[in-house]
Enzyme design. Structure first.
Site, PDB file in Angstrom:
ATOM      1  N   CYS A  15       0.843  -1.206   0.000  1.00 33.43           N
ATOM      2  CA  CYS A  15       0.000   0.000   0.000  1.00 33.43           C
ATOM      3  C   CYS A  15       0.871   1.246   0.000  1.00 33.43           C
ATOM      4  O   CYS A  15       1.725   1.428   0.878  1.00 33.43           O
ATOM      5  CB  CYS A  15      -0.917  -0.007   1.226  1.00 33.43           C
ATOM      6  SG  CYS A  15      -1.978   1.453   1.340  1.00 33.43           S
ATOM      7  N   ARG A  20      -0.148   4.751   3.132  1.00 33.15           N
ATOM      8  CA  ARG A  20      -0.153   4.437   4.566  1.00 33.15           C
ATOM      9  C   ARG A  20       0.065   5.642   5.470  1.00 33.15           C
ATOM     10  O   ARG A  20       0.088   5.501   6.698  1.00 33.15           O
ATOM     11  CB  ARG A  20       0.934   3.395   4.867  1.00 33.15           C
ATOM     12  CG  ARG A  20       0.618   2.029   4.322  1.00 33.15           C
ATOM     13  CD  ARG A  20       1.752   1.063   4.617  1.00 33.15           C
ATOM     14  NE  ARG A  20       2.657   0.915   3.491  1.00 33.15           N
ATOM     15  CZ  ARG A  20       3.839   0.316   3.570  1.00 33.15           C
ATOM     16  NH1 ARG A  20       4.268  -0.143   4.735  1.00 33.15           N
ATOM     17  NH2 ARG A  20       4.611   0.192   2.511  1.00 33.15           N
ATOM     18  N   TRP A  44      -9.058   5.433  -0.175  1.00 34.53           N
ATOM     19  CA  TRP A  44      -9.681   6.021  -1.357  1.00 34.53           C
ATOM     20  C   TRP A  44      -8.802   5.703  -2.558  1.00 34.53           C
ATOM     21  O   TRP A  44      -7.660   5.265  -2.430  1.00 34.53           O
ATOM     22  CB  TRP A  44      -9.870   7.531  -1.215  1.00 34.53           C
ATOM     23  CG  TRP A  44      -8.691   8.257  -0.662  1.00 34.53           C
ATOM     24  CD1 TRP A  44      -7.577   8.654  -1.346  1.00 34.53           C
ATOM     25  CD2 TRP A  44      -8.491   8.650   0.700  1.00 34.53           C
ATOM     26  NE1 TRP A  44      -6.697   9.279  -0.500  1.00 34.53           N
ATOM     27  CE2 TRP A  44      -7.227   9.285   0.773  1.00 34.53           C
ATOM     28  CE3 TRP A  44      -9.255   8.542   1.868  1.00 34.53           C
ATOM     29  CZ2 TRP A  44      -6.719   9.814   1.955  1.00 34.53           C
ATOM     30  CZ3 TRP A  44      -8.744   9.046   3.038  1.00 34.53           C
ATOM     31  CH2 TRP A  44      -7.501   9.681   3.083  1.00 34.53           C
ATOM     32  N   GLU A  66      -5.147   3.499 -10.296  1.00 33.24           N
ATOM     33  CA  GLU A  66      -5.805   2.217 -10.024  1.00 33.24           C
ATOM     34  C   GLU A  66      -6.992   2.014 -10.965  1.00 33.24           C
ATOM     35  O   GLU A  66      -7.276   0.894 -11.399  1.00 33.24           O
ATOM     36  CB  GLU A  66      -6.280   2.163  -8.572  1.00 33.24           C
ATOM     37  CG  GLU A  66      -5.176   2.135  -7.530  1.00 33.24           C
ATOM     38  CD  GLU A  66      -5.736   2.105  -6.121  1.00 33.24           C
ATOM     39  OE1 GLU A  66      -5.969   0.998  -5.594  1.00 33.24           O
ATOM     40  OE2 GLU A  66      -5.964   3.194  -5.556  1.00 33.24           O
TER      41      GLU A  66
END
Length: 394
Positions: A87, A90, A260, A265
């Site tokens: 991720c 973070r 979000w 992506e």
């Protein structure tokens, strides 16, 4: 903002395990001890670490597992996000909203809690990072399973000529829910899939998401008026639901969570990938680009405009989204804060570097270390493998 839910949970709800072991698994005690040390050290809680560890040890000897306090659960979920090597977002791990739904014991109640999660986290477009945690896996059973990789996803329909309408990633799940009796299939490019919940020892159940709880963004472009005619859209909230949460040896097999979207992506992966919606050829033709040779860089040019459309449309709709350059800078801030706190930062370079213009972001040039942090982490589950029920085993 104080989050409220509609379930009135009993303070002393019956815990879903009654297994009596002959011996406490040593690895479980070690993992519990490791997490409790982190929890007491970082949170500086008032109760004694030694006292709490002895309580956990006694409970393990009686039942083969132990029940984490709400404070332990909440902080453990935050640390799991902090430890998520894949991720990039973070930085805000301490702002995660944690919903404790461990007392729920039916698929219907769990589904109701999932719908509530979607509504609360969507927050009319002002997305809130959130996790909803259901009952932990008991010794000897498979735990609660949500088959969907994300709570909101689009169906994929295999055609007779080999083509796919919708999202090719979800062909298997689409066919599985149809075998389960799903009647909502419309054969469109953006049909919302139902939720599949499987309780331990029971057959899977399917539930239709209410349309009014799903916020979708219609895509347009800041310069190309024809872009809106493509009929593209995407959902505002990415709720990952195929990863189990591990905290101190306790496994929460159903713990959907969301942040979000980062624009790439949607634009570079969901809509642009060859194995997903594969929209780059369509966009390139509409732009009038020469697609006969890769040397014209038509894919790159179409990819940029697709991602511009995503960011433009989300901003126009008032929905939280972040671009990959800002996300990369925020990750570098997170790395600095972790270093100042005396903690190692682990990252999977292939996931942290954005799928577009990677070398223009600072994370591309940053060496990363990967490590297995299963003591407190999110671990991806694979339906149909390793005794995880799913479409492949239906």
């Amino acid at each position: 903002m104080k989050l409220q839910h509609q379930f009135k949970l009993k303070e002393n709800a019956e815990r879903p395990y009654q297994h009596v072991p002959s011996k406490v698994p040593p690895e479980l005690l070690i993992e519990a001890q490791h997490y409790l040390h982190i929890f007491h050290q970082e949170r500086r809680v008032s109760c004694s670490y030694a006292q709490r560890l002895e309580e956990v040890r006694s409970e393990l000897e009686r039942s083969g597992t132990y029940w984490q306090t709400q404070e332990e659960l909440t902080y453990g979920a935050m640390v799991a996000w902090r430890n998520n090597a894949r991720c990039i977002g973070r930085l805000n791990w301490q702002k995660l909203h944690v919903r404790d739904m461990r007392a729920l014991s039916t698929a219907q109640d769990i589904f109701t809690a999932l719908v509530e999660h979607i509504r609360l986290a969507t927050n009319r477009g002002k997305i809130q990072s959130m996790i909803t945690i259901f009952a932990p896996q008991s010794p000897g059973d498979a735990g609660i399973r949500i088959w969907n990789p994300q709570l909101i996803r689009y169906a994929g329909y295999r055609q007779a000529d080999g083509c796919v309408v919708g999202d090719p990633l979800h062909i298997e799940l689409t066919e599985a829910v149809q075998r389960l009796g799903w009647l909502g299939a419309q054969g469109g490019a953006f049909d919302l899939l139902p939720i599949v919940i499987q309780m331990p020892g029971h057959a899977p159940e399917i539930f239709e998401l209410p349309r009014d709880c799903i916020l979708e963004v219609t895509l347009s472009h800041p310069e190309f008026s024809w872009f809106a005619d493509l009929g593209l859209k995407w959902h505002a909230l990415p709720v990952i639901s195929n990863m189990r949460l591990e905290i101190g040896g306790i496994s929460y097999t159903a713990a959907p969570f969301n942040g979000w979207y980062m624009g790439t992506e949607i634009g570079a992966r969901n809509l642009g990938d060859v194995e997903r919606y594969n929209l780059l050829p369509c966009i390139a033709r509409a732009m009038g680009l020469e697609t006969h040779s890769d040397r014209t860089l038509w894919k790159d040019r179409a990819l940029v405009e697709l991602n511009r459309a995503v960011l433009h449309s989300f901003e126009l709709a008032g929905v939280t989204i972040i671009d990959h350059h800002t996300a990369a800078r925020q990750f570098m801030h997170h790395e600095k804060y972790e270093r100042q706190a005396g903690r190692n930062l682990y990252a999977d370079w292939g996931w942290i570097v954005p799928p577009m213009s990677g070398s223009t972001t600072p994370v591309f040039h940053t060496p990363t270390k990967t490590a297995s942090l299963h003591l407190i982490s999110f671990i991806r589950t694979i339906p149909g493998r390793n005794n995880v029920p799913g479409p492949a085993t239906l």
